[in-house]
Design a protein around this motif. Sequence first.
Motif, PDB file in Angstrom:
ATOM      1  N   GLN A  11      -5.148  46.540 -78.854  1.00 27.23           N
ATOM      2  CA  GLN A  11      -3.832  46.892 -78.299  1.00 27.23           C
ATOM      3  C   GLN A  11      -3.425  48.302 -78.702  1.00 27.23           C
ATOM      4  O   GLN A  11      -2.848  49.045 -77.908  1.00 27.23           O
ATOM      5  N   VAL A  12      -3.736  48.677 -79.951  1.00 22.38           N
ATOM      6  CA  VAL A  12      -3.422  50.023 -80.423  1.00 22.38           C
ATOM      7  C   VAL A  12      -4.201  51.056 -79.614  1.00 22.38           C
ATOM      8  O   VAL A  12      -3.656  52.090 -79.195  1.00 22.38           O
ATOM      9  N   CYS A  13      -5.475  50.787 -79.377  1.00 27.42           N
ATOM     10  CA  CYS A  13      -6.294  51.700 -78.582  1.00 27.42           C
ATOM     11  C   CYS A  13      -5.752  51.815 -77.162  1.00 27.42           C
ATOM     12  O   CYS A  13      -5.748  52.896 -76.559  1.00 27.42           O
ATOM     13  N   CYS A  14      -5.276  50.698 -76.626  1.00 25.95           N
ATOM     14  CA  CYS A  14      -4.679  50.709 -75.287  1.00 25.95           C
ATOM     15  C   CYS A  14      -3.455  51.607 -75.273  1.00 25.95           C
ATOM     16  O   CYS A  14      -3.263  52.406 -74.335  1.00 25.95           O
ATOM     17  N   ALA A  15      -2.619  51.506 -76.303  1.00 25.29           N
ATOM     18  CA  ALA A  15      -1.417  52.339 -76.384  1.00 25.29           C
ATOM     19  C   ALA A  15      -1.773  53.817 -76.466  1.00 25.29           C
ATOM     20  O   ALA A  15      -1.032  54.678 -75.973  1.00 25.29           O
ATOM     21  N   HIS A  16      -2.914  54.129 -77.070  1.00 24.77           N
ATOM     22  CA  HIS A  16      -3.381  55.514 -77.165  1.00 24.77           C
ATOM     23  C   HIS A  16      -4.104  55.970 -75.899  1.00 24.77           C
ATOM     24  O   HIS A  16      -4.502  57.137 -75.794  1.00 24.77           O
ATOM     25  N   GLY A  17      -4.325  55.044 -74.969  1.00 28.27           N
ATOM     26  CA  GLY A  17      -5.068  55.380 -73.767  1.00 28.27           C
ATOM     27  C   GLY A  17      -6.568  55.483 -73.988  1.00 28.27           C
ATOM     28  O   GLY A  17      -7.294  56.031 -73.158  1.00 28.27           O
ATOM     29  N   ASP A  18      -7.040  54.930 -75.099  1.00 27.35           N
ATOM     30  CA  ASP A  18      -8.465  54.974 -75.441  1.00 27.35           C
ATOM     31  C   ASP A  18      -9.137  53.702 -74.928  1.00 27.35           C
ATOM     32  O   ASP A  18      -9.351  52.742 -75.664  1.00 27.35           O
ATOM     33  N   ARG A  19      -9.474  53.694 -73.650  1.00 24.83           N
ATOM     34  CA  ARG A  19     -10.021  52.498 -73.017  1.00 24.83           C
ATOM     35  C   ARG A  19     -11.397  52.137 -73.562  1.00 24.83           C
ATOM     36  O   ARG A  19     -11.753  50.960 -73.658  1.00 24.83           O
ATOM     37  N   GLN A  20     -12.174  53.143 -73.935  1.00 25.72           N
ATOM     38  CA  GLN A  20     -13.513  52.881 -74.459  1.00 25.72           C
ATOM     39  C   GLN A  20     -13.448  52.111 -75.777  1.00 25.72           C
ATOM     40  O   GLN A  20     -14.175  51.127 -75.973  1.00 25.72           O
ATOM     41  N   SER A  21     -12.576  52.551 -76.690  1.00 21.83           N
ATOM     42  CA  SER A  21     -12.427  51.853 -77.969  1.00 21.83           C
ATOM     43  C   SER A  21     -11.774  50.492 -77.784  1.00 21.83           C
ATOM     44  O   SER A  21     -12.110  49.526 -78.481  1.00 21.83           O
ATOM     45  N   GLU A  22     -10.837  50.392 -76.840  1.00 22.88           N
ATOM     46  CA  GLU A  22     -10.211  49.103 -76.548  1.00 22.88           C
ATOM     47  C   GLU A  22     -11.276  48.081 -76.152  1.00 22.88           C
ATOM     48  O   GLU A  22     -11.314  46.955 -76.654  1.00 22.88           O
ATOM     49  N   GLU A  23     -12.155  48.489 -75.244  1.00 23.87           N
ATOM     50  CA  GLU A  23     -13.229  47.592 -74.817  1.00 23.87           C
ATOM     51  C   GLU A  23     -14.140  47.235 -75.991  1.00 23.87           C
ATOM     52  O   GLU A  23     -14.571  46.087 -76.132  1.00 23.87           O
ATOM     53  N   LYS A  24     -14.436  48.198 -76.856  1.00 28.46           N
ATOM     54  CA  LYS A  24     -15.321  47.967 -78.008  1.00 28.46           C
ATOM     55  C   LYS A  24     -14.773  46.849 -78.893  1.00 28.46           C
ATOM     56  O   LYS A  24     -15.528  45.946 -79.305  1.00 28.46           O
ATOM     57  N   TYR A  25     -13.470  46.870 -79.178  1.00 30.02           N
ATOM     58  CA  TYR A  25     -12.900  45.848 -80.059  1.00 30.02           C
ATOM     59  C   TYR A  25     -12.855  44.479 -79.383  1.00 30.02           C
ATOM     60  O   TYR A  25     -13.066  43.447 -80.032  1.00 30.02           O
ATOM     61  N   TYR A  26     -12.573  44.459 -78.079  1.00 24.83           N
ATOM     62  CA  TYR A  26     -12.589  43.172 -77.389  1.00 24.83           C
ATOM     63  C   TYR A  26     -14.008  42.589 -77.365  1.00 24.83           C
ATOM     64  O   TYR A  26     -14.193  41.372 -77.489  1.00 24.83           O
ATOM     65  N   ARG A  27     -15.015  43.444 -77.227  1.00 20.95           N
ATOM     66  CA  ARG A  27     -16.392  42.945 -77.220  1.00 20.95           C
ATOM     67  C   ARG A  27     -16.794  42.435 -78.602  1.00 20.95           C
ATOM     68  O   ARG A  27     -17.549  41.459 -78.718  1.00 20.95           O
ATOM     69  N   LYS A  28     -16.342  43.082 -79.650  1.00 27.09           N
ATOM     70  CA  LYS A  28     -16.590  42.576 -81.002  1.00 27.09           C
ATOM     71  C   LYS A  28     -15.978  41.196 -81.171  1.00 27.09           C
ATOM     72  O   LYS A  28     -16.572  40.301 -81.784  1.00 27.09           O
ATOM     73  N   LEU A  29     -14.795  41.020 -80.605  1.00 23.24           N
ATOM     74  CA  LEU A  29     -14.102  39.731 -80.733  1.00 23.24           C
ATOM     75  C   LEU A  29     -14.872  38.623 -80.024  1.00 23.24           C
ATOM     76  O   LEU A  29     -15.094  37.548 -80.594  1.00 23.24           O
ATOM     77  N   ILE A  30     -15.307  38.875 -78.798  1.00 23.80           N
ATOM     78  CA  ILE A  30     -15.967  37.794 -78.052  1.00 23.80           C
ATOM     79  C   ILE A  30     -17.357  37.500 -78.595  1.00 23.80           C
ATOM     80  O   ILE A  30     -17.938  36.454 -78.287  1.00 23.80           O
ATOM     81  N   ASP A  31     -17.914  38.398 -79.427  1.00 21.98           N
ATOM     82  CA  ASP A  31     -19.223  38.155 -80.038  1.00 21.98           C
ATOM     83  C   ASP A  31     -19.132  37.328 -81.315  1.00 21.98           C
ATOM     84  O   ASP A  31     -20.166  36.926 -81.868  1.00 21.98           O
ATOM     85  N   ILE A  32     -17.901  37.066 -81.794  1.00 24.83           N
ATOM     86  CA  ILE A  32     -17.742  36.287 -83.023  1.00 24.83           C
ATOM     87  C   ILE A  32     -18.074  34.822 -82.732  1.00 24.83           C
ATOM     88  O   ILE A  32     -17.511  34.227 -81.802  1.00 24.83           O
ATOM     89  N   PRO A  33     -18.976  34.209 -83.503  1.00 20.33           N
ATOM     90  CA  PRO A  33     -19.307  32.800 -83.267  1.00 20.33           C
ATOM     91  C   PRO A  33     -18.086  31.895 -83.419  1.00 20.33           C
ATOM     92  O   PRO A  33     -17.373  31.964 -84.420  1.00 20.33           O
ATOM     93  N   ARG A  34     -17.829  31.120 -82.399  1.00 17.77           N
ATOM     94  CA  ARG A  34     -16.775  30.099 -82.434  1.00 17.77           C
ATOM     95  C   ARG A  34     -15.399  30.691 -82.698  1.00 17.77           C
ATOM     96  O   ARG A  34     -14.581  30.120 -83.418  1.00 17.77           O
ATOM     97  N   ALA A  35     -15.131  31.875 -82.138  1.00 19.13           N
ATOM     98  CA  ALA A  35     -13.784  32.451 -82.244  1.00 19.13           C
ATOM     99  C   ALA A  35     -12.796  31.525 -81.548  1.00 19.13           C
ATOM    100  O   ALA A  35     -13.146  30.794 -80.613  1.00 19.13           O
ATOM    101  N   LYS A  36     -11.554  31.561 -81.979  1.00 28.27           N
ATOM    102  CA  LYS A  36     -10.559  30.641 -81.426  1.00 28.27           C
ATOM    103  C   LYS A  36     -10.335  30.909 -79.947  1.00 28.27           C
ATOM    104  O   LYS A  36     -10.432  32.046 -79.456  1.00 28.27           O
ATOM    105  N   SER A  37     -10.030  29.852 -79.216  1.00 27.27           N
ATOM    106  CA  SER A  37      -9.959  29.914 -77.756  1.00 27.27           C
ATOM    107  C   SER A  37      -8.882  30.867 -77.267  1.00 27.27           C
ATOM    108  O   SER A  37      -9.083  31.590 -76.282  1.00 27.27           O
ATOM    109  N   THR A  38      -7.716  30.883 -77.925  1.00 32.15           N
ATOM    110  CA  THR A  38      -6.635  31.755 -77.474  1.00 32.15           C
ATOM    111  C   THR A  38      -7.040  33.215 -77.558  1.00 32.15           C
ATOM    112  O   THR A  38      -6.759  34.006 -76.650  1.00 32.15           O
ATOM    113  N   ALA A  39      -7.718  33.597 -78.645  1.00 34.39           N
ATOM    114  CA  ALA A  39      -8.149  34.986 -78.799  1.00 34.39           C
ATOM    115  C   ALA A  39      -9.217  35.345 -77.774  1.00 34.39           C
ATOM    116  O   ALA A  39      -9.199  36.441 -77.202  1.00 34.39           O
TER     117      ALA A  39
END
Length: 540
Positions: A393-421
Amino acid sequence: MRPHNYLHGLFIVALSVVDSATNAHQSTNLRPPFLAHVNDQQIQDAKALAMKRQKRAVERALQNYPTNSANSGSSSSSLLQQPSLKTYSIQGPGCLPDFADELERNIHVTDPISLLSKEECDQVIRMAEDHFRGEWPLQSSGQYQVAGFFIKSVPSVHEWFTKTCRERLFPLLSQQFDNFFASPDDICVDNAYLFKYTRETGQRTDVHTDSGAISFTIALNSRDEYTGGGTWFEGLEENDGVLEMNAAGQVTIRPGGVKHCGHAVESGTRYIIGGFCMHQNRPELVRQLLTPDAKTSADEQLRALEAAVVINPACDAAYNLLANEYDRRGEMAKARETLEYCLEHIHSSSGECAYTLGCLCIEQQLYDKAKSCMEICLKGDPYDVDALSTMAQVCCAHGDRQSEEKYYRKLIDIPRAKSTALSTAYCNLGVLYEGKDEEIQYYQKALDAMPSAFAPRYSLACCYAGRKQWDKACEAFRTAVDDADSPESTSKALRALYQAASNWIRSDQQGAASLSRELMVERFQQIMGLKNYNKLAAGR
């Protein structure tokens, strides 16, 4: 933002002992300047409140797990040897909420001799499985749901467990923590659970501390029956902070105030017993003050949290809860001051304080400061899904779409991350890929994680509408109306549904031109659903 029977005479003696023992290692110079107003009377009132809570907790504990009872008996099976313990030391900043001098921040694991035999562990598992017949209840563990039950709720397991505590676990605890417990008779079980972790029900847990002076974990099956799992401890240097128990019957014991989290089970099944113990006659002042109850007013709880910081200014948990209370009252400046003081003077890597401060900074659009706070969280716990999402979200506020995507991809790669996230991450990836083929795929993955989530359903509908796939758009908007989580969301989805229905009808120019007003209304009702049409009409 992020997350216990004294006689009257013993009450007075215990309080005087705690006054000296709890604070012996602390200097009054550590009192934060913003709590200069906390006077002796407020501290004494808070201690009296903590004593009341502890008294109720001990009474409840002995009712639930009557280890003092003469009927606790002897265990039918016993080990030939007393278990030996291997000790791991916790390094780095941080402090236990209570009895920090007596309960050092060490983790002890039975090795190589286990507390329980494999045969006994197998018997306990069978008792639990026979009771639930495959339909285990789910328990909340922070932001996650895991399969398990309170041991007091299953009679056969409860009877075995109470005997085992009295005959084997308590003597082990008394021996290891002999500076704290004079004998096994001092100990009671605050609470205990039996968990069944599978890939489906063994999600990763949040970093947390336990409720009780001493915590224990008993492995009921061996490491070769599952993959994944293990417990991560903050400040443990061996094996990247992860401690594993390899044999059935092994036990880990430690102070309850040590921060830790459970890693996800990837395959197979893992069974464990987890529980918390208290001293029957020595109250945990700070922990009790950090745990509100229904009998305490909001103002009383605020004073209790302020006193908790003064009683043990080295415990970071109190600062975070106090800041949350200030923020709840609209005192954001006080909340920030509390958190910043903790991070600067008490625990520079406190994930809880850093996360809460980062969220406050986002509210004030202080994005660089928020980013620094989330970096603290992720340095301590790279799998912190809330920090990863907030960093995006912070990266989004800065307009840094590349870093925003990077953090979301790290999140979805976490084994058994919670469904809401997961749902949020996939939905926002869909937004990042607007107009591209991947957009619809990301929204669908978001809905796979959370089928009734409004945001990805509404976004998917808008995506179909943008591509003039009016039939799919209207179907998705109708579902979004049903899944709306607020009146505003309902209104937004209804208006969008009407617009999509209108465009769908107009797209058939020849058919639309021949429709009478009555037939046009009937067509709208058909596409939107009569209930939705009437709801929209009533709101106009």
